[in-house]
Design a protein around this motif. Structure first.
Motif, mmCIF file in Angstrom:
data_model
loop_
_atom_site.group_PDB
_atom_site.id
_atom_site.type_symbol
_atom_site.label_atom_id
_atom_site.label_comp_id
_atom_site.label_asym_id
_atom_site.label_seq_id
_atom_site.Cartn_x
_atom_site.Cartn_y
_atom_site.Cartn_z
ATOM 1 N N GLY A 1 46.622 19.139 62.679
ATOM 2 C CA GLY A 1 47.073 18.602 61.394
ATOM 3 C C GLY A 1 46.148 18.992 60.253
ATOM 4 O O GLY A 1 46.607 19.339 59.158
ATOM 5 N N MET A 2 44.836 18.930 60.513
ATOM 6 C CA MET A 2 43.875 19.330 59.486
ATOM 7 C C MET A 2 44.015 20.813 59.149
ATOM 8 O O MET A 2 43.949 21.203 57.978
ATOM 9 C CB MET A 2 42.456 19.022 59.970
ATOM 10 C CG MET A 2 42.156 17.528 60.099
ATOM 11 S SD MET A 2 40.572 17.193 60.902
ATOM 12 C CE MET A 2 39.446 17.984 59.769
ATOM 13 N N ALA A 3 44.225 21.643 60.171
ATOM 14 C CA ALA A 3 44.357 23.083 59.937
ATOM 15 C C ALA A 3 45.623 23.393 59.149
ATOM 16 O O ALA A 3 45.604 24.205 58.202
ATOM 17 C CB ALA A 3 44.367 23.823 61.275
ATOM 18 N N VAL A 4 46.742 22.758 59.503
ATOM 19 C CA VAL A 4 47.994 22.980 58.782
ATOM 20 C C VAL A 4 47.875 22.501 57.337
ATOM 21 O O VAL A 4 48.352 23.166 56.401
ATOM 22 C CB VAL A 4 49.156 22.271 59.500
ATOM 23 C CG1 VAL A 4 50.427 22.323 58.656
ATOM 24 C CG2 VAL A 4 49.410 22.914 60.857
ATOM 25 N N SER A 5 47.231 21.360 57.127
ATOM 26 C CA SER A 5 47.035 20.847 55.762
ATOM 27 C C SER A 5 46.173 21.799 54.940
ATOM 28 O O SER A 5 46.446 22.038 53.756
ATOM 29 C CB SER A 5 46.386 19.464 55.820
ATOM 30 O OG SER A 5 47.211 18.539 56.475
ATOM 31 N N ALA A 6 45.119 22.342 55.572
ATOM 32 C CA ALA A 6 44.254 23.282 54.859
ATOM 33 C C ALA A 6 45.022 24.543 54.472
ATOM 34 O O ALA A 6 44.873 25.057 53.352
ATOM 35 C CB ALA A 6 43.054 23.639 55.730
ATOM 36 N N LEU A 7 45.871 25.028 55.381
ATOM 37 C CA LEU A 7 46.689 26.208 55.066
ATOM 38 C C LEU A 7 47.673 25.909 53.944
ATOM 39 O O LEU A 7 47.914 26.753 53.064
ATOM 40 C CB LEU A 7 47.435 26.678 56.319
ATOM 41 C CG LEU A 7 46.589 27.324 57.416
ATOM 42 C CD1 LEU A 7 47.440 27.586 58.657
ATOM 43 C CD2 LEU A 7 45.957 28.621 56.912
ATOM 44 N N TYR B 1 47.801 27.785 50.419
ATOM 45 C CA TYR B 1 49.024 28.426 49.929
ATOM 46 C C TYR B 1 49.409 27.882 48.556
ATOM 47 O O TYR B 1 49.834 28.638 47.670
ATOM 48 C CB TYR B 1 50.152 28.186 50.926
ATOM 49 C CG TYR B 1 51.473 28.787 50.495
ATOM 50 C CD1 TYR B 1 51.674 30.162 50.533
ATOM 51 C CD2 TYR B 1 52.512 27.970 50.048
ATOM 52 C CE1 TYR B 1 52.874 30.714 50.136
ATOM 53 C CE2 TYR B 1 53.723 28.516 49.647
ATOM 54 C CZ TYR B 1 53.903 29.892 49.690
ATOM 55 O OH TYR B 1 55.086 30.432 49.291
ATOM 56 N N ALA B 2 49.250 26.545 48.370
ATOM 57 C CA ALA B 2 49.570 25.951 47.063
ATOM 58 C C ALA B 2 48.670 26.517 45.973
ATOM 59 O O ALA B 2 49.126 26.839 44.862
ATOM 60 C CB ALA B 2 49.447 24.433 47.146
ATOM 61 N N GLY B 3 47.392 26.656 46.269
ATOM 62 C CA GLY B 3 46.470 27.213 45.279
ATOM 63 C C GLY B 3 46.801 28.646 44.925
ATOM 64 O O GLY B 3 46.766 29.046 43.748
ATOM 65 N N VAL C 1 49.868 28.670 42.649
ATOM 66 C CA VAL C 1 49.547 28.267 41.269
ATOM 67 C C VAL C 1 48.864 29.403 40.526
ATOM 68 O O VAL C 1 49.213 29.733 39.373
ATOM 69 C CB VAL C 1 48.672 26.999 41.278
ATOM 70 C CG1 VAL C 1 48.129 26.727 39.874
ATOM 71 C CG2 VAL C 1 49.465 25.809 41.780
ATOM 72 N N ILE C 2 47.895 30.016 41.159
ATOM 73 C CA ILE C 2 47.169 31.100 40.500
ATOM 74 C C ILE C 2 48.098 32.284 40.232
ATOM 75 O O ILE C 2 48.088 32.896 39.162
ATOM 76 C CB ILE C 2 45.977 31.540 41.370
ATOM 77 C CG1 ILE C 2 44.949 30.407 41.452
ATOM 78 C CG2 ILE C 2 45.340 32.803 40.811
ATOM 79 C CD1 ILE C 2 43.812 30.679 42.417
ATOM 80 N N GLY C 3 48.963 32.602 41.240
ATOM 81 C CA GLY C 3 49.903 33.702 41.056
ATOM 82 C C GLY C 3 50.873 33.428 39.927
ATOM 83 O O GLY C 3 51.240 34.342 39.164
#
Length: 328
Positions: free
Chosen positions: A237-243, A247-249, A252-254
């Motif tokens: 769960g922690m790994a999926v949340s980090a991914l 991806y969200a970041g 946003v930057i893109g």
């Protein structure tokens, strides 16, 4: 001077064709071990063939046979438990009725026991009688189990072993209904030595253990002695949340640099199905443990006895609560 008693526990499930040869070879060993009093606790685990009739014939021929007929097929772990509950020996040896476990190894086991060993393990030196898939799955299971469990199950060691009386009494105090006997044998400990042996081919018939039964036994072993499958989903769960945050970041930057892209339904569908699959697997693992709790709290007996005959050829009385091993 009283002789030491040695109890052999032999579960039988559809072993017609093996019964006569099994008792012939055990009788030969019993004759050679005249310094000991040998008994065989033969547990008929709901056989559907002629096994029970053949066992009754063996009882009529050999005075040291103790027969137990379970009310239905409860599985090998339950049959072993029934045998352990009835074995009266100073040393107890679970052994397969198909003669893949050579009864002749009993001589070497007893020698180690007399020298002070409380558990004598019989380790297979080869798996020539197993198929490639069975070899791979067995090796993988032992490695995985010992990696995630605090109880190490010896590699290539099955139920075939000699146990001192104090080891058997310790096993009988363990109350669980879902019983992975290899794990329970390892959990109690005691002074242990290992001797090698070559696993023989079945004398007759085919094994009743198919892939599904072996899979369920492996699941039983892992969930009985480790909570690692539960803990690992925290890290997943922690790994999926980090991914997801990464991806969200990136999105946003893109967007700030290149503008707004038209979202793709294919990527959304793939992401949703992936996360849904991860969640369902996690729920499934949790369900395995909850299901085992559900079965344990009902406190049903591990097995029920339909009929029993003591070694003196007299039918035993109706099974008591102790005989049926109520675990309340």
């Amino acid at each position: 001077m009283n002789k030491k008693r040695i109890s052999l526990i032999a579960p039988f499930y559809n072993e017609s064709g093996n019964v006569t040869e099994f008792f012939r070879r055990v009788a030969a060993i019993a004759d050679s071990l005249s310094a000991y009093d040998i008994e065989v606790v033969a547990v008929n685990d709901g056989s559907r063939d002629n096994t029970w009739a053949e066992l009754l014939e063996a009882r009529a021929r050999y005075s040291w046979v103790h027969l137990v007929d379970l009310s239905r097929n409860f599985g090998k772990e339950a049959a072993l438990t029934a045998g352990l509950d009835r074995a009266q020996g100073d040393a107890v040896v679970p052994i397969d009725a198909d003669l893949q476990h050579p009864p002749e190894l009993l001589t070497e086991m007893l020698a180690q026991w007399e020298q002070g060993a409380e558990v004598v393990l019989a380790r297979r030196t080869d798996r020539e009688t197993d198929g490639r898939l069975q070899k791979f799955s067995a090796t993988s299971f032992y490695r995985l189990h010992n990696l995630i469990s605090h109880v190490e199950v010896p590699m290539d060691v099955g139920d075939f072993r000699l146990m001192d009386r104090r080891v058997v009494e310790a096993l009988r105090r363990l109350p669980e209904n879902h019983r992975f006997m290899k794990g329970l044998f390892a959990w109690v400990g005691f002074r242990t030595v290992t001797i090698p042996y070559v696993n023989a081919k079945r004398h007759a018939g085919t094994s009743s253990f198919n892939f599904w039964r072996l899979w369920n036994l492996a699941m039983e072993g892992i969930t009985s002695f480790s909570t690692a499958p539960l803990k690992i989903w925290t890290y997943i769960g922690m790994a999926v949340s980090a991914l997801a945050l990464l991806y969200a970041g990136t999105t946003v930057i893109g967007t700030m640099i290149h503008g707004v892209d038209v979202p793709g339904y294919a990527s959304l569908m793939a992401g949703g199905m992936f996360l849904g699959g991860v969640q369902l697997i996690g729920i499934g693992v949790l369900g395995e443990y909850v299901g085992r709790i559900y079965h344990e709290v009902k406190r049903r007996p591990v097995y029920l006895v339909r009929e029993e005959y003591q070694p003196d050829n007299r039918p035993a009385s109706a099974p008591s609560a102790a005989h049926e091993r109520e675990t309340a």
